[in-house]
Design a protein around this motif. Sequence first.
Motif, mmCIF file in Angstrom:
data_model
loop_
_atom_site.group_PDB
_atom_site.id
_atom_site.type_symbol
_atom_site.label_atom_id
_atom_site.label_comp_id
_atom_site.label_asym_id
_atom_site.label_seq_id
_atom_site.Cartn_x
_atom_site.Cartn_y
_atom_site.Cartn_z
ATOM 1 N N SER A 1 -17.555 52.020 -13.179
ATOM 2 C CA SER A 1 -16.898 51.395 -12.171
ATOM 3 C C SER A 1 -16.032 50.269 -13.218
ATOM 4 O O SER A 1 -16.478 49.057 -13.333
ATOM 5 N N ASN A 2 -15.181 50.696 -13.605
ATOM 6 C CA ASN A 2 -14.458 49.957 -14.833
ATOM 7 C C ASN A 2 -13.716 48.631 -14.167
ATOM 8 O O ASN A 2 -13.405 47.916 -15.144
ATOM 9 N N ALA A 3 -13.498 48.361 -12.920
ATOM 10 C CA ALA A 3 -12.902 47.363 -12.644
ATOM 11 C C ALA A 3 -13.887 46.158 -12.643
ATOM 12 O O ALA A 3 -13.498 44.979 -12.494
ATOM 13 N N MET A 4 -15.180 46.404 -12.794
ATOM 14 C CA MET A 4 -15.996 45.406 -12.976
ATOM 15 C C MET A 4 -16.556 45.358 -14.365
ATOM 16 O O MET A 4 -17.794 44.545 -14.630
ATOM 17 N N ASP A 5 -15.963 45.809 -15.079
ATOM 18 C CA ASP A 5 -16.412 45.869 -16.773
ATOM 19 C C ASP A 5 -15.844 44.409 -17.393
ATOM 20 O O ASP A 5 -14.899 44.371 -18.257
ATOM 21 N N VAL A 6 -16.574 43.287 -16.704
ATOM 22 C CA VAL A 6 -16.436 41.993 -17.180
ATOM 23 C C VAL A 6 -17.651 41.488 -17.904
ATOM 24 O O VAL A 6 -18.665 41.306 -17.225
ATOM 25 N N GLY A 7 -17.701 41.073 -19.166
ATOM 26 C CA GLY A 7 -18.738 40.310 -19.919
ATOM 27 C C GLY A 7 -19.003 38.857 -19.376
ATOM 28 O O GLY A 7 -20.027 38.436 -19.465
ATOM 29 N N ASN A 8 -17.947 38.105 -19.319
ATOM 30 C CA ASN A 8 -17.918 36.674 -18.808
ATOM 31 C C ASN A 8 -17.050 36.466 -17.706
ATOM 32 O O ASN A 8 -15.958 36.005 -17.679
#
Length: 430
Positions: free
Chosen positions: A298-305
């Motif tokens: 679900s790469n559009a949610m690959d956000v660390g910060n």
Amino acid sequence: MKYISLNYNSKSTLFHNAVKRGLAPDRGLYFPETIPQLPRSFFDGIEKLSIPEMAYRVIKPYVGNKILKEKLMEIVTETLDFDFPIIDINENIAALELFQGPTLAFKDVGARFMARSLGYLNQDSNEKINVLVATSGDTGGAVANGFLGVEGINVFIFYPKGKVSEIQEKQLTTLGHNITAFEVDGVFDDCQEMVKTAFLDSGLSSLNLTSANSINVARWLPQMFYYFIAFRALKSKNKRLVFSVPSGNFGNICAGIMGQQMGLPIDHFVASTNVNDAVPRYLETGTYNPMPTIQTISNAMDVGNPSNFIRIQKIFNNDAVKMKKYLSGYRYTDQQTRKALKEIYDLKNYIADPHGAVGYLGLKEYLNQQKEDLYGVFLETAHPVKFFESVNKTLKVEVAIPERLKDTLSKEKVSVPIKDYSELKAYLLD
Ligand SMILES: *Cc1c(COP(=O)(O)O)cnc(C)c1O
């Protein structure tokens, strides 16, 4: 309405300046000075309003008078010119499809609203505005499409080479005209870093740079519309509503919470994430501890910060206890996400995408812990065809490509390869 900077080191400013700048001069995110309240009568009669009339009433107090009444009505009408179907999954869970727009992503709404607003606000100026946007996939296509052909505005999209799907890449690189795609030799964080560096570079200050990420209030706030649209459609059920939002940068869910603060009757929000789980961890521990990004399906949610989390903290006055009353958070692995895709398909023959599947899991987990009779909606944020590799492999069904995508797929890709910041700067100044 005035906007303050959440770094508290810039003067407050009006909507049009906040949109043109993106970030405040002190690098803080803009936030409305007060949250407007909608009267009870608005909600009592909401089903009698058309969707654009309803949306106009919601956004008007945030915009002020620089955009005239008729023009703002025209902007919201064009922005919301597609369907938002609600699909039953079982007796108390439904999917709200936000992907019926031109690029098959929910980001179309924010991007179209921002493009039209900014184009209008800049029309009497003889200075061009340059919009920079970093994308891990979905944002770029929606922004490119929204701004295509808007007079006085150039758009530069930064995407990581080899790290977006073929469909996503075509959506970024085939439009031409005022849209340029930079193919960056690196990962998404490198793209974001280049954009940030450009904003801070006084050597580029003559270029009127702004951002079209959800930090921009004109992209962030129109996302409130989804929740009002769903409430309007579900009102006759007379149920208490819970929304589960597949979250990455937390712009969408934060807009939903803004709607709730304006008076929209929503019981609870669920922040559903993949293993990039800074916010679910915050809700468990009370400490915000961002981590480097991990790649998932679900790469559009690959956000660390997540950049909008600070806005959610502001809404709840940095009070974690208060926040937890309205917001829960859960994280899921790729394996759990694939299992959920199958489960939804088995229940209803419904093909979700990996982001929607994460939303479904969070919703189910929350509802299972509640005793009250609640009705849950998870947001389907992308069309499954955009993630057909994982969807086809998991479900063993072929997702059909919608007609409106075929034209884009047949076009030639045009991109500008970029290795480092100095190359970018030279290009922009040229
Ligand atoms: C951008 C995006 C998200 C995350 O939205 P945020 O507002 O950044 O939390 C979820 N799903 C899809 C498909 C997206 O493109």
